[in-house]
Design an enzyme around this catalytic site. Structure first.
Site, mmCIF file in Angstrom:
data_model
loop_
_atom_site.group_PDB
_atom_site.id
_atom_site.type_symbol
_atom_site.label_atom_id
_atom_site.label_comp_id
_atom_site.label_asym_id
_atom_site.label_seq_id
_atom_site.Cartn_x
_atom_site.Cartn_y
_atom_site.Cartn_z
ATOM 1 N N HIS A 120 0.869 -1.174 0.000
ATOM 2 C CA HIS A 120 0.000 0.000 0.000
ATOM 3 C C HIS A 120 0.914 1.234 0.000
ATOM 4 O O HIS A 120 2.018 1.184 0.543
ATOM 5 C CB HIS A 120 -0.834 -0.057 1.282
ATOM 6 N N ASP A 197 3.087 -4.609 7.990
ATOM 7 C CA ASP A 197 1.860 -3.838 7.844
ATOM 8 C C ASP A 197 0.709 -4.841 7.947
ATOM 9 O O ASP A 197 0.456 -5.594 7.002
ATOM 10 C CB ASP A 197 1.887 -3.120 6.486
ATOM 11 N N GLN A 200 -4.454 -5.430 6.748
ATOM 12 C CA GLN A 200 -5.429 -6.351 6.146
ATOM 13 C C GLN A 200 -5.393 -7.733 6.773
ATOM 14 O O GLN A 200 -6.150 -8.613 6.353
ATOM 15 C CB GLN A 200 -5.200 -6.452 4.629
ATOM 16 N N LYS A 223 -10.642 -0.933 10.423
ATOM 17 C CA LYS A 223 -10.833 -2.069 9.515
ATOM 18 C C LYS A 223 -11.249 -3.322 10.277
ATOM 19 O O LYS A 223 -11.501 -4.360 9.678
ATOM 20 C CB LYS A 223 -9.541 -2.352 8.747
ATOM 21 N N CYS A 362 -4.689 2.516 -3.756
ATOM 22 C CA CYS A 362 -3.453 2.993 -3.098
ATOM 23 C C CYS A 362 -2.310 2.003 -3.299
ATOM 24 O O CYS A 362 -1.519 1.766 -2.376
ATOM 25 C CB CYS A 362 -3.666 3.246 -1.608
HETATM 26 N N1 PMP Z 1 -1.810 -0.906 4.548
HETATM 27 C C1 PMP Z 1 -2.728 -1.645 3.930
HETATM 28 C C2 PMP Z 1 -2.365 -2.990 3.403
HETATM 29 C C3 PMP Z 1 -4.021 -1.137 3.788
HETATM 30 O O1 PMP Z 1 -4.953 -1.865 3.155
HETATM 31 C C4 PMP Z 1 -4.331 0.141 4.298
HETATM 32 C C5 PMP Z 1 -5.716 0.736 4.164
HETATM 33 N N2 PMP Z 1 -6.316 0.571 2.936
HETATM 34 C C6 PMP Z 1 -3.329 0.860 4.941
HETATM 35 C C7 PMP Z 1 -2.084 0.300 5.053
HETATM 36 C C8 PMP Z 1 -3.562 2.206 5.511
HETATM 37 O O2 PMP Z 1 -4.429 2.145 6.590
HETATM 38 P P1 PMP Z 1 -4.981 3.500 7.246
HETATM 39 O O3 PMP Z 1 -5.540 4.297 6.135
HETATM 40 O O4 PMP Z 1 -6.013 3.001 8.206
HETATM 41 O O5 PMP Z 1 -3.839 4.160 7.918
#
Ligand code: PMP
Length: 404
Positions: A120, A197, A200, A223, A362
Site C-alpha cells: 500500500h 503492515d 489487512q 478495519k 493505493c
Molecule cells: N496498509 C494496507 C495494506 C491497507 O490496506 C491500508 C488501508 N487501505 C493501509 C495500510 C492504511 O491504513 P490506514 O488508512 O487506516 O492508515
C-alpha cells in the site's frame, strides 16, 4: 455463527441504497461498526470524557483507566509481551510513518530497505520521504502470476547495507497472505529487523507477534469493526527504546526546560498530545466483539464467501480477470471485465445497491506490475451472507450484460 444476530448489531446494514438493500463489500477499505463499539463512544462522550494522564479527578482517572485497559487488551490480542510495547497512533499509516521517521533517523546514507511490489502507498511513501533526506535505496520483491511473492528474489536482495524489511502481512488488492513468519526468520538470519503492515491481516486472522517474531507490527482499528482515528504500532522493546521520539509535545516528556528536555518512558515517548482516548476505549469493545464470535470462525466464514463468489464469477462473467490467486488468500476479490472500465462497473453496481471499491487501491506500483490502471475490488466482512454473495454475482452479471 449466527449471522442474522451479528447483522442486527450493525444498524447501517438496514440501509437502502438506490432503493435496494445495501450489500456492503468494501470491507477492505473500512468495516462497519457494531452497536457495542458505537455505544462505548457514546458512553465516553456522555459520561466519562476527561483528558487522560493529566488529572487527579475521577473522570480523568476513569478515562485513563479506559485507555490503559485497551492497551492491555491489544497486548493480549496480539500476544505482545508487555502493554508498553503497544503504541497508539491514528492508524496503520501513522504507525509506519512513526517507524520511518524515528527508526529512519538511525539509518545512514547508502543503507537499504526491502519492500514488496504489493505494498500500500502507506508502506512506500514514508520510506521515500526518508530517502529524500538521506540516500536510502529501496529494493522491491516482485510477485509471480498467482500474486505470490518471489521468495528467491527476496533472499537475493539482502546485503550488508540492508537495514529493514517493511512488508504487508496481507495484500489489500491480491488478498495474498504472505508467509511472513518464514520471511521474518530469513531477515533475522541476516540480522535485519522486519516491520509488518498488518492492516489487512488483523481483521481476518489471529495475530501473534511473538510467534511471528515481528519487530514492528502495525494495524488500524477502523478495519476491524472499531472506531476511525485509532491504530496501533507494536514494537520490540529494544528497538523502541533506542528510537528517538516521533513527535514532540505533551504526554511524551519526563521534564521540559528551555535548556533541554527528557522524554517519558515507553509507550508515552511516542504518544505526543491528547490521543483519541474515546476511540481507544472503543477499540477494546471491537476486540471483545471479535473475540465473542471467534476470529477463526470469522476467517472461515469470509473465505468460504470469497471462494463461492469467485467460482460463480468465473463461471458466469465473460471476459472476467481476477487479480490474485494465491493458495493462501484472504477474502478479497479484485477483478476487471475485459473491455469495461472499472469505474463503470462500480457505478452500475452501486445503482444495484452493491458497494465495492474501484481504482488503484493505493497500490499504483502493483497496478503497474499487473499492467492495469485500476480494478474493481469486492471484499467480505463477518456480517456478509451467502445470499449477499449470490446477489452480488447476479448484479455483476446484469452489469456486464448492460455494458455489453
Ligand atoms: N496498509 C494496507 C495494506 C491497507 O490496506 C491500508 C488501508 N487501505 C493501509 C495500510 C492504511 O491504513 P490506514 O488508512 O487506516 O492508515
Amino acid at each position: 455463527m449466527d449471522i442474522e444476530k451479528i447483522r442486527r448489531d450493525f444498524p447501517i446494514l438496514d440501509r437502502q441504497i438506490n432503493g435496494r438493500p445495501l450489500i456492503y463489500l468494501d470491507n477492505t477499505a473500512t468495516s462497519q461498526t457494531p452497536r457495542q463499539v458505537v455505544d462505548e463512544i457514546s458512553r465516553m462522550y456522555t459520561s466519562a470524557k476527561a483528558n487522560v494522564h493529566r488529572g487527579v479527578h475521577t473522570l480523568s482517572q476513569e478515562a485513563t483507566d479506559a485507555q490503559e485497559a485497551t492497551r492491555r487488551a491489544v497486548a493480549r490480542y496480539i500476544n505482545a509481551p508487555a502493554p508498553e510495547q503497544v503504541i497508539f497512533t491514528r492508524g496503520t499509516t501513522e504507525a509506519i510513518n512513526l517507524v520511518a521517521s524515528s527508526y529512519g533517523r538511525l539509518l545512514e546514507n547508502g543503507d537499504e530497505i526491502i519492500l514488496t511490489v504489493m505494498e500500500h502507498h502507506s508502506n512506500i511513501v514514508p520510506w521515500q520521504l526518508l530517502g529524500s533526506r538521506k540516500r536510502i535505496m529501496l529494493r522491491v520483491v516482485p510477485v509471480n502470476a498467482r500474486g505470490e511473492l518471489d521468495l528467491n528474489v527476496y533472499a537475493s536482495l539482502f546485503n550488508e547495507r540492508t537495514r529493514l524489511v517493511a512488508m504487508c502481512h496481507v495484500s489489500n488488492v491480491l488478498g495474498t497472505v504472505n508467509p511472513v513468519k518464514s520471511m521474518i526468520a530469513e531477515a533475522h538470519s541476516r540480522g535485519v529487523p522486519v516491520l509488518i503492515d498488518g492492516a489487512q491481516a488483523s481483521p481476518h486472522m489471529r495475530i501473534d507477534v511473538q510467534d511471528l517474531d515481528a519487530d514492528f507490527y502495525a494495524f488500524s482499528a477502523h478495519k476491524m469493526y472499531g472506531p476511525t482515528g485509532v491504530g496501533v504500532l507494536y514494537g520490540k522493546k529494544h528497538l523502541l527504546k533506542m528510537m528517538p521520539p516521533y513527535q514532540g509535545g505533551g504526554e511524551m516528556i519526563a521534564h521540559v526546560s528551555f535548556e533541554g528536555t527528557t522524554y517519558a518512558e515507553l509507550p508515552f515517548k511516542f504518544e505526543a498530545g491528547t490521543p483519541d482516548f474515546v476511540g481507544i476505549a472503543a477499540l477494546r469493545k471491537a476486540l471483545e466483539y471479535i473475540d465473542s464470535i471467534g476470529i477463526e470462525d470469522i476467517e472461515r466464514h469470509e473465505v468460504a464467501l470469497m471462494r463461492h463468489t469467485q467460482e460463480r464469477m468465473l463461471a458466469e462473467i465473460p471476459g472476467l480477470k481476477i487479480y490474485g490467486n494465491a493458495a493462501d488468500k484472504s477474502p478479497v476479490i479484485s477483478f476487471n471485465i475485459e473491455g469495461e472500465h472499472h469505474y463503470d462497473v462500480g457505478l452500475l453496481l452501486d445503482k444495484l445497491g452493491v458497494a465495492v471499491r474501484t481504482g488503484h487501491h493505493c497500490a499504483q506500483p502493483l497496478m503497474k506490475a499487473l499492467g492495469i490502471e485500476g480494478c474493481v475490488r469486492a471484499s467480505f466482512g463477518v456480517y456478509n451472507t451467502m445470499a449477499e454473495a449470490d446477489a452480488f454475482v447476479d448484479a455483476l452479471v446484469r452489469v456486464s450484460t448492460m455494458l455489453r
